[in-house]
Structures are given as structure tokens and as C-alpha cells.
Motif scaffolding. Structure first.
Motif, PDB file in Angstrom:
ATOM      1  N   TRP A  54      28.931  34.679  32.932  1.00  0.00           N
ATOM      2  CA  TRP A  54      30.241  34.090  33.245  1.00  0.00           C
ATOM      3  C   TRP A  54      30.779  34.620  34.570  1.00  0.00           C
ATOM      4  CZ3 TRP A  54      34.956  36.848  33.446  1.00  0.00           C
ATOM      5  CH2 TRP A  54      36.069  36.041  33.687  1.00  0.00           C
ATOM      6  N   LYS A  55      30.673  35.951  34.764  1.00  0.00           N
ATOM      7  CA  LYS A  55      31.157  36.542  36.016  1.00  0.00           C
ATOM      8  C   LYS A  55      30.413  35.970  37.230  1.00  0.00           C
ATOM      9  CE  LYS A  55      32.864  41.026  34.365  1.00  0.00           C
ATOM     10  NZ  LYS A  55      32.731  42.496  34.473  1.00  0.00           N
ATOM     11  N   SER A  56      29.113  35.727  37.086  1.00  0.00           N
ATOM     12  CA  SER A  56      28.316  35.194  38.196  1.00  0.00           C
ATOM     13  C   SER A  56      28.792  33.800  38.589  1.00  0.00           C
ATOM     14  CB  SER A  56      26.840  35.155  37.802  1.00  0.00           C
ATOM     15  OG  SER A  56      26.063  34.563  38.828  1.00  0.00           O
ATOM     16  N   TYR A  57      29.046  32.945  37.598  1.00  0.00           N
ATOM     17  CA  TYR A  57      29.536  31.598  37.913  1.00  0.00           C
ATOM     18  C   TYR A  57      30.955  31.652  38.461  1.00  0.00           C
ATOM     19  CZ  TYR A  57      31.538  26.993  37.450  1.00  0.00           C
ATOM     20  OH  TYR A  57      32.193  25.821  37.709  1.00  0.00           O
ATOM     21  N   GLN A  58      31.818  32.488  37.848  1.00  0.00           N
ATOM     22  CA  GLN A  58      33.204  32.564  38.283  1.00  0.00           C
ATOM     23  C   GLN A  58      33.299  33.057  39.723  1.00  0.00           C
ATOM     24  OE1 GLN A  58      35.200  31.469  35.825  1.00  0.00           O
ATOM     25  NE2 GLN A  58      36.915  31.335  37.262  1.00  0.00           N
ATOM     26  N   GLN A  59      32.348  33.876  40.127  1.00  0.00           N
ATOM     27  CA  GLN A  59      32.315  34.354  41.513  1.00  0.00           C
ATOM     28  C   GLN A  59      32.062  33.218  42.481  1.00  0.00           C
ATOM     29  OE1 GLN A  59      30.544  38.271  42.589  1.00  0.00           O
ATOM     30  NE2 GLN A  59      29.050  37.049  43.752  1.00  0.00           N
ATOM     31  N   ARG A  60      31.130  32.316  42.148  1.00  0.00           N
ATOM     32  CA  ARG A  60      30.861  31.146  43.015  1.00  0.00           C
ATOM     33  C   ARG A  60      32.047  30.193  43.024  1.00  0.00           C
ATOM     34  NH1 ARG A  60      25.902  31.046  40.226  1.00  0.00           N
ATOM     35  NH2 ARG A  60      26.474  29.042  39.275  1.00  0.00           N
ATOM     36  N   LEU A  61      32.705  30.056  41.881  1.00  0.00           N
ATOM     37  CA  LEU A  61      33.820  29.115  41.792  1.00  0.00           C
ATOM     38  C   LEU A  61      35.046  29.603  42.566  1.00  0.00           C
ATOM     39  CD1 LEU A  61      34.942  26.504  40.497  1.00  0.00           C
ATOM     40  CD2 LEU A  61      35.710  27.918  38.568  1.00  0.00           C
ATOM     41  N   GLU A  62      35.385  30.879  42.408  1.00  0.00           N
ATOM     42  CA  GLU A  62      36.612  31.405  42.999  1.00  0.00           C
ATOM     43  C   GLU A  62      36.390  31.995  44.384  1.00  0.00           C
ATOM     44  OE1 GLU A  62      39.360  30.894  41.638  1.00  0.00           O
ATOM     45  OE2 GLU A  62      38.971  30.609  39.486  1.00  0.00           O
ATOM     46  N   LYS A  63      35.110  32.196  44.770  1.00  0.00           N
ATOM     47  CA  LYS A  63      34.793  32.879  46.035  1.00  0.00           C
ATOM     48  C   LYS A  63      35.384  34.291  46.047  1.00  0.00           C
ATOM     49  CE  LYS A  63      32.723  29.299  47.850  1.00  0.00           C
ATOM     50  NZ  LYS A  63      32.855  28.382  46.708  1.00  0.00           N
ATOM     51  N   LEU A  64      35.296  34.959  44.873  1.00  0.00           N
ATOM     52  CA  LEU A  64      35.771  36.338  44.698  1.00  0.00           C
ATOM     53  C   LEU A  64      34.652  37.146  44.042  1.00  0.00           C
ATOM     54  CD1 LEU A  64      39.387  35.627  43.350  1.00  0.00           C
ATOM     55  CD2 LEU A  64      38.772  36.424  45.646  1.00  0.00           C
ATOM     56  N   PRO A  65      34.601  38.475  44.289  1.00  0.00           N
ATOM     57  CA  PRO A  65      33.485  39.301  43.786  1.00  0.00           C
ATOM     58  C   PRO A  65      33.597  39.643  42.295  1.00  0.00           C
ATOM     59  CG  PRO A  65      35.008  40.680  44.986  1.00  0.00           C
ATOM     60  CD  PRO A  65      35.523  39.271  45.136  1.00  0.00           C
ATOM     61  N   PHE A  66      33.625  38.630  41.438  1.00  0.00           N
ATOM     62  CA  PHE A  66      33.778  38.849  40.003  1.00  0.00           C
ATOM     63  C   PHE A  66      32.642  39.698  39.430  1.00  0.00           C
ATOM     64  CE2 PHE A  66      37.250  36.083  39.989  1.00  0.00           C
ATOM     65  CZ  PHE A  66      37.818  36.017  38.726  1.00  0.00           C
ATOM     66  N   SER A  67      31.462  39.613  39.973  1.00  0.00           N
ATOM     67  CA  SER A  67      30.294  40.293  39.396  1.00  0.00           C
ATOM     68  C   SER A  67      30.433  41.807  39.425  1.00  0.00           C
ATOM     69  CB  SER A  67      29.022  39.881  40.142  1.00  0.00           C
ATOM     70  OG  SER A  67      28.772  38.507  39.970  1.00  0.00           O
ATOM     71  N   VAL A  68      31.182  42.338  40.371  1.00  0.00           N
ATOM     72  CA  VAL A  68      31.306  43.793  40.497  1.00  0.00           C
ATOM     73  C   VAL A  68      32.690  44.274  40.063  1.00  0.00           C
ATOM     74  CG1 VAL A  68      29.597  43.923  42.332  1.00  0.00           C
ATOM     75  CG2 VAL A  68      32.012  43.574  42.925  1.00  0.00           C
ATOM     76  N   LEU A  69      33.522  43.389  39.553  1.00  0.00           N
ATOM     77  CA  LEU A  69      34.872  43.760  39.138  1.00  0.00           C
ATOM     78  C   LEU A  69      34.895  44.124  37.658  1.00  0.00           C
ATOM     79  CD1 LEU A  69      37.061  41.020  40.926  1.00  0.00           C
ATOM     80  CD2 LEU A  69      36.642  43.370  41.667  1.00  0.00           C
ATOM     81  N   THR A  70      35.728  45.118  37.337  1.00  0.00           N
ATOM     82  CA  THR A  70      35.963  45.446  35.933  1.00  0.00           C
ATOM     83  C   THR A  70      36.978  44.462  35.366  1.00  0.00           C
ATOM     84  OG1 THR A  70      37.767  46.968  36.451  1.00  0.00           O
ATOM     85  CG2 THR A  70      35.520  47.881  36.419  1.00  0.00           C
ATOM     86  N   SER A  71      37.127  44.495  34.045  1.00  0.00           N
ATOM     87  CA  SER A  71      38.106  43.596  33.415  1.00  0.00           C
ATOM     88  C   SER A  71      39.510  43.882  33.932  1.00  0.00           C
ATOM     89  CB  SER A  71      38.068  43.773  31.895  1.00  0.00           C
ATOM     90  OG  SER A  71      36.815  43.390  31.389  1.00  0.00           O
ATOM     91  N   LYS A  72      39.844  45.166  34.135  1.00  0.00           N
ATOM     92  CA  LYS A  72      41.169  45.526  34.643  1.00  0.00           C
ATOM     93  C   LYS A  72      41.378  44.957  36.045  1.00  0.00           C
ATOM     94  CE  LYS A  72      44.142  49.528  35.434  1.00  0.00           C
ATOM     95  NZ  LYS A  72      44.272  51.014  35.391  1.00  0.00           N
ATOM     96  N   GLU A  73      40.336  44.989  36.889  1.00  0.00           N
ATOM     97  CA  GLU A  73      40.458  44.446  38.255  1.00  0.00           C
ATOM     98  C   GLU A  73      40.576  42.926  38.236  1.00  0.00           C
ATOM     99  OE1 GLU A  73      37.958  47.864  40.723  1.00  0.00           O
ATOM    100  OE2 GLU A  73      36.904  46.185  39.783  1.00  0.00           O
ATOM    101  N   ILE A  74      39.876  42.291  37.304  1.00  0.00           N
ATOM    102  CA  ILE A  74      39.976  40.823  37.207  1.00  0.00           C
ATOM    103  C   ILE A  74      41.382  40.430  36.797  1.00  0.00           C
ATOM    104  CG2 ILE A  74      39.195  38.811  35.890  1.00  0.00           C
ATOM    105  CD1 ILE A  74      36.433  40.136  35.725  1.00  0.00           C
ATOM    106  N   LEU A  75      41.971  41.180  35.850  1.00  0.00           N
ATOM    107  CA  LEU A  75      43.326  40.870  35.387  1.00  0.00           C
ATOM    108  C   LEU A  75      44.361  41.122  36.472  1.00  0.00           C
ATOM    109  CD1 LEU A  75      43.099  42.330  31.777  1.00  0.00           C
ATOM    110  CD2 LEU A  75      43.047  39.921  32.462  1.00  0.00           C
ATOM    111  N   GLY A  76      43.957  41.781  37.552  1.00  0.00           N
ATOM    112  CA  GLY A  76      44.873  42.011  38.667  1.00  0.00           C
ATOM    113  C   GLY A  76      45.199  40.729  39.425  1.00  0.00           C
ATOM    114  N   TYR A  77      44.407  39.683  39.283  1.00  0.00           N
ATOM    115  CA  TYR A  77      44.693  38.390  39.918  1.00  0.00           C
ATOM    116  C   TYR A  77      45.686  37.628  39.049  1.00  0.00           C
ATOM    117  CZ  TYR A  77      40.627  39.348  42.857  1.00  0.00           C
ATOM    118  OH  TYR A  77      39.750  39.921  43.745  1.00  0.00           O
ATOM    119  N   ASP A  78      46.660  36.995  39.682  1.00  0.00           N
ATOM    120  CA  ASP A  78      47.716  36.295  38.948  1.00  0.00           C
ATOM    121  C   ASP A  78      47.168  35.189  38.047  1.00  0.00           C
ATOM    122  OD1 ASP A  78      49.554  37.922  40.151  1.00  0.00           O
ATOM    123  OD2 ASP A  78      49.977  36.518  41.793  1.00  0.00           O
ATOM    124  N   PHE A  79      46.164  34.480  38.537  1.00  0.00           N
ATOM    125  CA  PHE A  79      45.660  33.323  37.773  1.00  0.00           C
ATOM    126  C   PHE A  79      44.854  33.748  36.542  1.00  0.00           C
ATOM    127  CE2 PHE A  79      42.385  34.296  40.926  1.00  0.00           C
ATOM    128  CZ  PHE A  79      41.233  34.335  40.154  1.00  0.00           C
TER     129      PHE A  79
END
Length: 300
Positions: free
Chosen positions: A225-250
Motif C-alpha cells: 500500500w505504501k509503495s502505491y500511495q507513494q506513486r499516487l501522492e508523489k510523497l516518500p510513503f515507503s520510508v515514512l512511519t505511521s506517525k509521519e504519515i499522519l502528519g499530513y492533513d489529508f
């Protein structure tokens, strides 16, 4: 050709000078200089007249019909008066495109009077047609040759250049007119294909987790999921922790499912309802995909 014509004219003038007629006699003469002709070749027809000087005589000009010959040019010799007689002479250059073996011609000299005119014709003269090739009769049999003859093929490079140039011009025009729409179409198509591939694989993960809530299977599903979400959002989801992902408003709505998944993945705990957390993630991704589609359509 000019030397030949000059010799003919000298011959004609010599003939005229040798004539001796009485002061009141009118004489018109003429004929072909050559004995034979080729189709389309220049031949010379001379015309001469002797008449009293007080008369007015006219020779044919370029408007006269020389049929079956065609007029090409003429050389007129000025009138000479000698021993009480006027001498006129002209050489006509004519051509023939007829195929008759013998061709004939005569020309008229016109005497202009106050009330009427008098026409005196030259004697009818003939000339022979020289054939360059024998005439083929109707009974001649043609020999058929059906042997294959190799013919070298030449590629039409100019035509190729015209076609390529036309295609390039059409492509440039299309890009200028529909360039933005074309780019937008390609982006939407790529986005749709990527999402459809993700949806098929991720749905399969959810089905397997519903049957077997294995922590390692949950970890593989999370990484995918993180790999696909990274391509979709153009953000480094693959190396982010859950806490860092929740840091984005969306990503605020992912707080509960991500924490549950972390407890299963990193705590190696078995949770039979873990598939429901992945369903929430799948719904979130569906929503983010739809939002990206709208942004591209709006030109963002």
C-alpha cells in the motif's frame, strides 16, 4: 542549316537573272528547292515573278494556308528593276507532318488592279517523303516475348520526404491545438491503469487477511500500500512511519487503522478484524485516487 539556305537563295537569284522576257510579259514561277523531306524538317519553296514595274504584285504571307504544309519562316528579296521589268522573289521555309509519299504545293501571286485582282499560280510542284522506318502492314505478325525482364526498382525518396514532412506538420498542428488535452488524457490513462493494478492486488490481500490474519501477510500488504500511495501522492510513503504519515492533513482518517496495523505487524499479534483496517485504507486510497483525477481534469 543557314549555309544551306544561303546556297539555295544564290541559286534562285541566278535563275531569276537569267530570265529574259518582253517588257509587257508577266511570269510567276516557283517550286521546292529540295527533292525530299523528313516529317517535321524544314524545306524551302521558292517563288519568283517578273512583271511590268507599273503593276502591283503581292506574294502570300504567313496568314496564307500552305496546306498540307505548315509555315515556319520566309525570306523576302527586295524588288529589282532591270531592262524595264520588275523582279520579285521570296523563299518560304515550311514543314510537313503528313505521311503521304508524295506531297504537292503551289502558291499564288496576286496582281492588284484598280477594280479587280488577278491571280497567277506557280506550277504545281511535288516533293517526296523520306521514311526513316518501313510501314508495318496489317498482316505483319508480332513476335511475343513473355520472358521475365528484371527491372530495377527505384525508391521514390522525394515522395517519402513529402509524406514525412506532411505528417510532421500535422502532428505539430495537432499538438498546438490539442496538446493540453492529449497530455491530460495520457496522465489520466496512466493513473487509471496504476490504480486498477493496485486495486486487484490489494483486494486479494484483504480477502486473504479475512481468512488468515497473519502478521507477516499484514506487513506485506502494508508495504504494498505504501509503495502505491507513494506513486499516487508523489510523497516518500515507503520510508515514512505511521506517525509521519499522519502528519499530513489529508491522512487524518488513517489514524485508527494504521495504529491497529502497527500493533499487528510490529507486535506480532493476531487480530481477526485486521482486514477491516485494510478496508479503511483501501477506501482512503480510492478517495485519494478520485481526487487526483479531478485535479488533472481541472488542469492542476
Amino acid at each position: 542549316m543557314q549555309e544551306g539556305r544561303g546556297k539555295h537563295w544564290v541559286l534562285i537569284v541566278a535563275l531569276l537573272c537569267s530570265l529574259h522576257l518582253s517588257a509587257q510579259e508577266v511570269s510567276v514561277r516557283g517550286g521546292f528547292v529540295e527533292d525530299s523531306l523528313l516529317i517535321g524538317q524544314d524545306v524551302n519553296f521558292w517563288m519568283a515573278a517578273t512583271y511590268p514595274p507599273e503593276m502591283e504584285m503581292v506574294f502570300p504571307d504567313s496568314l496564307y494556308s500552305f496546306a498540307p504544309f505548315e509555315f515556319s519562316d520566309k525570306t523576302y528579296f527586295p524588288t529589282k528593276v532591270k531592262n524595264g521589268l520588275a523582279y520579285d522573289s521570296t523563299v518560304y521555309i515550311i514543314q510537313s507532318f503528313e505521311i503521304d509519299q508524295v506531297q504537292y504545293l503551289w502558291l499564288p501571286a496576286i496582281i492588284l488592279n484598280n477594280r479587280d485582282t488577278t491571280i497567277i499560280n506557280t506550277p504545281l510542284d511535288s516533293i517526296f517523303l523520306t521514311e526513316l522506318a518501313p510501314v508495318v502492314s496489317d498482316t505483319t505478325k508480332l513476335k511475343t516475348n513473355v520472358d521475365y525482364q528484371t527491372v530495377e526498382r527505384t525508391f521514390n525518396y522525394p515522395l517519402l520526404y513529402y509524406i514525412l514532412g506532411g505528417l510532421i506538420l500535422i502532428i505539430i498542428i495537432l499538438l498546438l491545438i490539442f496538446g493540453k488535452q492529449i497530455i491530460k488524457w495520457f496522465k489520466l490513462r496512466r493513473l487509471r491503469i496504476q490504480f486498477e493494478q493496485f486495486d486487484v492486488i490489494f483486494s486479494d490481500y484483504v480477502k486473504k487477511l479475512k481468512v488468515d490474519p497473519d502478521p507477516e501477510l499484514a506487513e506485506r500488504a502494508l508495504v504494498f500500500w505504501k509503495s502505491y500511495q507513494q506513486r499516487l501522492e508523489k510523497l516518500p510513503f515507503s520510508v515514512l512511519t505511521s506517525k509521519e504519515i499522519l502528519g499530513y492533513d489529508f491522512a487524518g482518517e488513517l489514524e485508527k487503522p494504521l495504529k491497529s496495523i502497527d500493533r499487528v505487524v510490529y507486535g506480532k499479534r493476531v487480530d481477526e478484524n485486521i482486514f477491516q483496517d485494510f478496508l479503511q485504507i483501501e477506501n482512503f486510497t480510492q478517495h485519494r485516487y478520485s481526487k487526483k483525477v479531478e485535479e488533472i481534469k481541472d488542469g492542476k
